[in-house]
Scaffold this motif. Structure first.
Motif, PDB file in Angstrom:
ATOM      1  N   LEU A   1      40.347  42.851   7.175  1.00 20.95           N
ATOM      2  CA  LEU A   1      39.040  43.513   7.246  1.00 20.95           C
ATOM      3  C   LEU A   1      37.982  42.662   7.948  1.00 20.95           C
ATOM      4  CD1 LEU A   1      38.734  45.031   3.653  1.00 20.95           C
ATOM      5  CD2 LEU A   1      39.553  46.156   5.739  1.00 20.95           C
ATOM      6  N   ARG A   2      38.330  41.447   8.308  1.00 25.70           N
ATOM      7  CA  ARG A   2      37.328  40.559   8.894  1.00 25.70           C
ATOM      8  C   ARG A   2      37.017  40.926  10.345  1.00 25.70           C
ATOM      9  NH1 ARG A   2      39.178  34.561   6.572  1.00 25.70           N
ATOM     10  NH2 ARG A   2      39.341  35.232   4.384  1.00 25.70           N
ATOM     11  N   ASN A   3      35.812  40.585  10.734  1.00 27.70           N
ATOM     12  CA  ASN A   3      35.376  40.811  12.099  1.00 27.70           C
ATOM     13  C   ASN A   3      36.058  39.806  13.035  1.00 27.70           C
ATOM     14  OD1 ASN A   3      33.875  42.009  14.141  1.00 27.70           O
ATOM     15  ND2 ASN A   3      32.183  40.581  13.905  1.00 27.70           N
ATOM     16  N   ALA A   4      36.376  40.246  14.235  1.00 27.64           N
ATOM     17  CA  ALA A   4      37.068  39.355  15.182  1.00 27.64           C
ATOM     18  C   ALA A   4      36.460  39.483  16.567  1.00 27.64           C
ATOM     19  CB  ALA A   4      38.555  39.674  15.221  1.00 27.64           C
ATOM     20  N   PRO A   5      35.218  39.024  16.744  1.00 22.90           N
ATOM     21  CA  PRO A   5      34.566  39.177  18.049  1.00 22.90           C
ATOM     22  C   PRO A   5      34.985  38.133  19.081  1.00 22.90           C
ATOM     23  CG  PRO A   5      33.072  38.119  16.503  1.00 22.90           C
ATOM     24  CD  PRO A   5      34.302  38.464  15.730  1.00 22.90           C
ATOM     25  N   THR A   6      35.663  37.061  18.655  1.00 21.40           N
ATOM     26  CA  THR A   6      36.042  36.007  19.596  1.00 21.40           C
ATOM     27  C   THR A   6      37.553  35.801  19.577  1.00 21.40           C
ATOM     28  OG1 THR A   6      35.877  34.202  17.976  1.00 21.40           O
ATOM     29  CG2 THR A   6      33.835  34.867  19.109  1.00 21.40           C
ATOM     30  N   LYS A   7      38.052  35.145  20.632  1.00 19.78           N
ATOM     31  CA  LYS A   7      39.483  34.851  20.702  1.00 19.78           C
ATOM     32  C   LYS A   7      39.915  33.939  19.567  1.00 19.78           C
ATOM     33  CE  LYS A   7      39.980  35.395  25.729  1.00 19.78           C
ATOM     34  NZ  LYS A   7      40.336  34.722  27.001  1.00 19.78           N
TER      35      LYS A   7
ATOM     36  N   LEU B   1      43.069  33.434  14.531  1.00 20.93           N
ATOM     37  CA  LEU B   1      43.177  33.116  13.106  1.00 20.93           C
ATOM     38  C   LEU B   1      43.620  34.320  12.282  1.00 20.93           C
ATOM     39  CD1 LEU B   1      39.936  30.962  12.686  1.00 20.93           C
ATOM     40  CD2 LEU B   1      42.303  30.152  12.809  1.00 20.93           C
ATOM     41  N   GLY B   2      43.858  35.415  12.959  1.00 17.60           N
ATOM     42  CA  GLY B   2      44.364  36.595  12.268  1.00 17.60           C
ATOM     43  C   GLY B   2      43.311  37.567  11.808  1.00 17.60           C
ATOM     44  N   HIS B   3      42.050  37.312  12.145  1.00 16.07           N
ATOM     45  CA  HIS B   3      40.997  38.210  11.703  1.00 16.07           C
ATOM     46  C   HIS B   3      41.208  39.610  12.283  1.00 16.07           C
ATOM     47  CE1 HIS B   3      37.848  34.913  10.588  1.00 16.07           C
ATOM     48  NE2 HIS B   3      39.074  34.622  10.189  1.00 16.07           N
ATOM     49  N   GLY B   4      41.202  40.599  11.420  1.00 13.46           N
ATOM     50  CA  GLY B   4      41.364  41.979  11.858  1.00 13.46           C
ATOM     51  C   GLY B   4      42.786  42.378  12.175  1.00 13.46           C
TER      52      GLY B   4
END
Length: 445
Positions: free
Chosen positions: A370-376, A381-384
């Motif tokens: 559920l985390r935001n992932a606006p950057t590479k 890190l697996g966000h989103g």
């Protein structure tokens, strides 16, 4: 002669002006902004003052707070009123601030009262000087900044919402006025029940409360001990309204509020209308009633009839726009509708239980999917990762997906009741529960 803090004459001044606080510790109300450890207070104490908009109703301390900011931050204080000033006045203030900064190295706080009354070009005149640091800009408005202020000005400031003072806050101010040397220095006696009337009649407006006290003091008469004392009869003269809603400590006033609330909860439109009229006839601020109705709409009706909250807000808006007595009919309409609306406290109970759990639980992390992932980096890190976009799923529902932290994924807070629209909401939730239970793609086992 000038007052050292406020730049005002030290001859005759109204009580409200004399009782302005000289430090943040003396500032009453707005604890959500300036209480110990709050971000705005920390910014002030750390010398990191920034331009801002103070949005709130009259009498809650916007002007006083701006003056305090200048004082505690050792800034020169300049003020213009949007009612009385134009671009020429703004230019004069800018020149003084620029000269002060260049010649003496002293910064300026510019307070703009009723900033929403400035037109677009007048608001734009402030922008370059906010950007280059000519002054710290503090605007005050009673209107919603989103609608009344230019987006360019909003983007360069932070908006802080000031609230009506609670009765306890107003009582603190009144008692301080009775004992302070700037007030009556113990020369005036007012019983606690009379002070409670003043506080309730103020509607959360500190200036109004102190004005009532000051006028009442002019009518005070010596009591048996030779002290000037304000009687309930004298206060009634000041307010020009009946005080029969009050008894010792103002208990009748609060009993009537309780009766109104319980009549609505008990689905009795006649009882609700009766207590509404009793309160209005007794001089209660109609906007106080409007605030209570909005609360009742969420607490006792909730999603059983979501229209109840909107109707309450519409009545509130009508009262603000029309005033009395025209606006009071809208309150009567809202009260009778709320009384006959289907009742549910499911949202109220769910909210209270969730807040209680959050206060006692550890701070569960947001699940990675559920985390935001606006950057590479965040994506690496697996966000989103593996998040399922509901709109791409059948019926826009990702069966088996989870949105609570894993440690508490099975908790249920909202339990719709078998009344009103919540019947439909409960049926839908049951259907979704069946889909979740039968899904082969459950997030957590």
């Amino acid at each position: 002669m000038q007052d050292s803090l406020f730049g005002e004459p030290t001859g005759f001044r109204p009580l409200a002006a004399r009782m302005r606080p000289e430090s943040l510790d003396e500032y009453v109300g707005q604890a959500h902004l300036v209480g110990p450890g709050k971000p705005l207070r920390r910014a002030v104490e750390q010398g990191q003052l920034h331009s801002m908009i103070l949005w709130g109703p009259p009498g809650v301390g916007k002007t006083t707070f701006a003056r305090l900011l200048a004082n505690v931050s050792d800034l020169s204080f300049e003020t213009v009123s949007a009612v009385l000033s134009g671009v020429k006045d703004i230019r004069a203030v800018v020149e003084r601030a620029r000269d002060r900064k260049q010649s003496r190295g002293r910064d300026t706080l510019l307070f703009v009262d009723e900033v929403h009354r400035f037109n677009k070009s007048q608001q734009d005149a402030f922008l370059p000087h906010i950007e280059d640091g000519t002054f710290i800009f503090v605007g005050a408005t009673t209107e919603n900044p989103s609608f009344e202020l230019n987006s360019a000005l909003l983007s360069r400031t932070r908006v802080y919402v000031l609230k009506n003072l609670e009765d306890e806050d107003v009582l603190t101010l009144l008692n301080r006025a009775l004992t302070s040397e700037e007030g009556f220095a113990g020369r005036l006696a007012v019983a606690d029940d009379v002070l409670a009337v003043m506080a309730a009649a103020s509607g959360g407006d500190a200036r109004r409360a102190l004005n009532i006290l000051e006028v009442a003091a002019d009518l005070a008469e010596p009591d048996a001990d030779g002290n000037d004392r304000v009687s309930p009869e004298q206060l009634e003269q000041v307010m020009q309204t009946s005080l029969r809603r009050f008894d010792k400590g103002g208990d009748v006033f609060y009993d009537q509020i309780s009766a109104l609330h319980k009549s609505v909860r008990g689905s009795d439109p006649d009882g609700a209308l009766y207590w509404l009229c009793r309160m209005l006839d007794g001089g209660c601020d109609p906007l106080y009633v409007a605030r209570r109705l909005a609360r009742i709409a969420s607490e006792d009706i909730g999603n059983a009839d979501p229209r109840a909250l909107q109707l309450s807000l519409d009545a509130w808006d009508a009262q603000e726009r029309l005033g009395s007595p025209e606006g009071e009919l809208a309150l009567a309409q809202a009260v009778t509708y709320l009384a006959l609306a289907p009742k549910s406290n499911a949202v109220y109970q769910a909210f209270n239980q969730c807040m209680a759990d959050i206060r006692q639980d550890p701070d569960h992390e947001v699940p990675v999917h559920l985390r935001n992932a606006p950057t590479k980096l965040m994506k690496s890190l697996g966000h989103g990762e593996s998040y399922r976009y509901a709109h791409d799923e059948p019926d826009a529902f990702a069966a088996g997906e989870a949105y609570l932290p894993e440690a508490i994924h099975s908790r249920r807070y909202y339990q719709p009741v078998d009344r009103g629209l919540e019947i439909k909401l409960a049926e839908k939730r049951q259907r979704l529960d069946v889909l979740n239970a039968g899904s082969s793609r459950k997030r957590y086992s």
